[in-house]
Design a protein around this motif. Sequence first.
Motif, PDB file in Angstrom:
ATOM      1  N   ASN A   1    -111.406 -30.329 -26.218  1.00 23.27           N
ATOM      2  CA  ASN A   1    -110.054 -30.208 -25.669  1.00 23.27           C
ATOM      3  C   ASN A   1    -109.065 -29.821 -26.764  1.00 23.27           C
ATOM      4  O   ASN A   1    -109.035 -30.432 -27.832  1.00 23.27           O
ATOM      5  CB  ASN A   1    -109.618 -31.529 -25.029  1.00 23.27           C
ATOM      6  CG  ASN A   1    -110.472 -31.888 -23.827  1.00 23.27           C
ATOM      7  OD1 ASN A   1    -110.784 -31.029 -23.006  1.00 23.27           O
ATOM      8  ND2 ASN A   1    -110.862 -33.151 -23.725  1.00 23.27           N
TER       9      ASN A   1
ATOM     10  N   THR B   1    -109.342 -26.081 -22.742  1.00 20.48           N
ATOM     11  CA  THR B   1    -110.664 -26.524 -23.181  1.00 20.48           C
ATOM     12  C   THR B   1    -111.429 -25.370 -23.798  1.00 20.48           C
ATOM     13  O   THR B   1    -111.399 -24.250 -23.285  1.00 20.48           O
ATOM     14  CB  THR B   1    -111.463 -27.086 -21.989  1.00 20.48           C
ATOM     15  OG1 THR B   1    -110.733 -28.173 -21.415  1.00 20.48           O
ATOM     16  CG2 THR B   1    -112.833 -27.579 -22.429  1.00 20.48           C
TER      17      THR B   1
ATOM     18  N   THR C   1    -107.642 -30.385 -32.178  1.00 25.24           N
ATOM     19  CA  THR C   1    -108.424 -30.687 -30.984  1.00 25.24           C
ATOM     20  C   THR C   1    -108.861 -32.146 -31.030  1.00 25.24           C
ATOM     21  O   THR C   1    -108.682 -32.837 -32.043  1.00 25.24           O
ATOM     22  CB  THR C   1    -109.681 -29.787 -30.887  1.00 25.24           C
ATOM     23  OG1 THR C   1    -110.671 -30.271 -31.811  1.00 25.24           O
ATOM     24  CG2 THR C   1    -109.368 -28.330 -31.190  1.00 25.24           C
TER      25      THR C   1
ATOM     26  N   SER D   1    -105.176 -22.830 -21.300  1.00 25.91           N
ATOM     27  CA  SER D   1    -104.111 -23.464 -22.083  1.00 25.91           C
ATOM     28  C   SER D   1    -102.737 -23.075 -21.550  1.00 25.91           C
ATOM     29  O   SER D   1    -102.572 -22.084 -20.829  1.00 25.91           O
ATOM     30  CB  SER D   1    -104.215 -23.047 -23.552  1.00 25.91           C
ATOM     31  OG  SER D   1    -105.473 -23.357 -24.105  1.00 25.91           O
TER      32      SER D   1
END
Length: 219
Positions: A51, A101, A134, A79
Amino acid sequence: MGHLLIFHEPVVAAPNPDLAILNAFVPTESPPGDPVTYRLTFNNNTAAPVNITSLNHTLPSSPGNLVFDAAATTNTCGSTVNITTGSAGGSTGSFAITGGTIPVGAPGCIIEIPVRGFSAGNHNDTIPAGALFTDAGENQDPTAATLQVDSSSPATLNKSFAPNTIPGDGRSIVTIRINNPNEYDLTGTTATPTLTDDLPSSPFQLRLFPAFGDAMKNL
């Protein structure tokens, strides 16, 4: 009675060698003002989807500003891409990416944004290590790409009369040629291009023949 104090170290995202981001200009060379694709490729060599927390970046301002279009044309990461377009004479373009993702694979996902350069020369764009955040860590390595914006020569004008000698009340055809010395089309500006030409008044005023007057006035 003694007291035992326990302190927790703050959680700091660590560089992850299995995560990478690659930037690219497609194509790598462009006439001034023509759009090219600014491509961000996210690679994920971990065992599970990752993510995205954030990626913020500003384009280079040397040798001149690079300017984004208002929206991404490709976004397979899912996104949110917030774009500050910038301008040729103001600030350079930037973006802020949040969420989305990165699937497992190389490429995992891609984001593309049209971009334009107006100043001739090499525009070197570097995204540093640690710019991509992330839930599995940060990008370990930087990535760099270069856009070459071609030099531009101004258009030239040529005017001629045929014939160039006429009697009183005679008629001649004036031809105006606009020449482009570049190897690519000149697309003008965001404003409508105009051309104004005042015919000579000495020794006598030249006048447009009525049949062509309105067309000539609209040039």
